[in-house]
Design an enzyme around this catalytic site. Structure first.
Site: not given
Ligand code: BG6
Length: 469
Positions: A165, A367
């Site tokens: 990201e 992800e």
């Molecule tokens: C993604 C990232 O944007 O989302 C992770 O690569 C992150 O590092 C994940 O943890 C979930 O978002 P958040 O802010 O709820 O942890």
């Protein structure tokens, strides 16, 4: 209705070094920008839980890899922490390197493919103090870091990624001022985005160089991972709404997609920026560097779409051009804990966009996941968290992936984010994503939630039973 994923579709999990390892001051690890922020203002972190903790992966990696194996996953992604692998002089820290060698060996012993990312928002403090991504020397330092990583682990790792990201630090730290150093300056944000793009390209160059010298295995691939939130605007949009869409898609998505497929930044976006006097700080030779940025494949992180409309004001508080305003879709279904819209079809729309606009680039969903607060509410009488909401979330996204593949998208696999609850930046442990719970009151003990055994069945059958249309 039943949806079937292809037999060779891979299913695994994603995590990152800074969110899981903990052991922040062990074995010669340098401090990161997160440690610096935690020291400066611990109250900025949910429940005052700063960057130091992770979920104890440093101590617990063997058990965690075995847990993943027990769910029949075939692969997982984590990241090397720059701060752990190198010392302040940019030389290998042998104890840091030894840790990652152990993790990789353990993955192989458990027949799991480790995917390795080089950077997950975790700038070393010493480099941040030299200007971080605003300083071209730091771009060079990243290239050195990538070179050392390829040489150290190149015979062991098949799937490499330069960045996770790369849009997030420009946005969170420099444009929207949400993360330390809390800057709200569109021009600085753009320069940071530009410099990270150069760093990505130099990383890819180092990969090819290391491969040609035999440090990296012949079958290795290099990729980039980004959160390409598909942008949508209102029904019956005005020309101004469509223009907002073009720039939003241009800066967040096509910027990276063009870079990794064509070796250049999108011409229309660069022309608009030029017309507005917002050209990033270029140097002669940059175009040649950009040409190095093409990759073998792409990781697509998907949590939510982006909904926008034409901006009411043409400029922001600093007088810089504004390209869009948020648009609140009346039908949006929200994950209220995270404030993100749940829109599983976005994953399909991205697949179709790839098929249409970047047909030669294969991708995987790198992800996707659902973070929920106070999950203790959902325990059954045996103490197990009954996370049916998560099962529904993942089912629907997987079903849309199956449909996208059927309609011609080249999507090769899926990694669930946060298989084991982990530390989520300034939200710390507020929202839990895991199929596996981490008990912070009992020495980070792991417990399966209901979703864990459900996911194992999906891995085995590659079939999803849900309704999406
Ligand atoms: C993604 C990232 O944007 O989302 C992770 O690569 C992150 O590092 C994940 O943890 C979930 O978002 P958040 O802010 O709820 O942890």
């Amino acid at each position: 209705m039943k949806y079937q994923l292809p037999k060779d579709f891979f299913l695994g999990a994603a995590m990152s070094g800074p969110q899981t390892e903990g052991a922040y001051n062990k074995d010669g690890r340098q401090r990161s920008i997160w440690d610096m922020w935690s020291d400066l203002s611990i109250s900025d972190f949910y429940n005052k839980v700063g960057s130091y903790v992770g979920n104890n992966f440093y101590e617990n990696y063997e058990e965690d890899i075995k847990l993943m194996k027990s769910l029949h996953l075939d692969s997982f992604r984590t990241s090397i922490q720059w701060t752990r692998l190198l010392d302040e002089n940019g030389k290998i820290n042998p104890l840091g390197a030894a840790f990652y060698h152990k993790v990789i060996a353990c993955a192989k012993d458990n027949q799991m493919e480790p995917f390795m990312n080089l950077y997950h928002f975790d700038m070393p403090e010493a480099l941040y103090l030299r200007g971080g991504w605003e300083n071209r020397e730091v771009v060079e330092a990243y290239a050195n870091y990538a070179r050392q990583a390829f040489r150290e682990f190149g015979r062991e790792i098949k799937y490499w990624f330069t960045f996770n990201e790369p849009i997030v630090e420009p946005d969170q730290r420099y444009r929207n001022g949400v993360w330390y150093p809390f800057i709200r300056d569109a021009r600085r944000g753009l320069n940071v985005q530009y410099n990270i793009s150069l760093a990505h390209c130099l990383g890819v160059e180092e990969f090819h160089r290391a491969k040609s010298k035999g440090f990296v295995r012949d079958d290795a691939k290099i990729g980039l991972i980004n959160c390409f939130a598909p942008p949508y605007t209102r029904e019956n949009p005005t020309p101004e709404d469509l223009e907002a869409l073009r720039m939003e898609d241009g800066i967040n998505n096509r910027w990276w997609l063009d870079l990794v497929t064509k070796g250049q930044l999108p011409e229309d976006v660069m022309n608009t920026l030029k017309d507005l006097g917002m050209t990033p700080d270029r140097r002669p030779g940059d175009e040649t560097i950009f040409q190095l940025g093409k990759v073998d494949w792409l990781g697509f992180n998907y949590y939510h779409p982006s909904r926008i409309q034409a901006p009411r004001e043409k400029t922001d508080e600093m007088g810089y051009p504004k390209f869009s305003d948020p648009y609140h879709w009346p039908e949006a279904k929200m994950n209220v804990y995270r404030g993100w819209e749940i829109y599983p079809k976005g994953i399909y729309d991205f697949g179709m966009k790839m098929k249409r606009e970047y047909p030669d680039l294969k991708f995987f969903v790198s992800e996707n996941g659902m973070g929920v607060e106070r999950e203790g509410r959902f325990r059954d009488k045996n103490g197990q968290i009954q996370d049916d909401y998560r099962i529904q979330f993942v089912s629907q996204h997987l079903a849309w992936i199956a449909k996208a593949i059927e309609d011609g998208a080249q999507c090769l696999g899926y990694h669930y984010w946060g298989l084991i609850d982990n530390w989520s930046w300034s939200n710390a442990f507020k929202n839990r994503y895991g199929f596996i719970e981490v008990d912070l009151m009992d020495n980070y003990k792991r417990h399966f939630k209901k979703s864990a055994s459900w996911f194992r069945e999906v891995v085995d059958s590659k079939a999803i039973d849900t309704n999406i249309e």
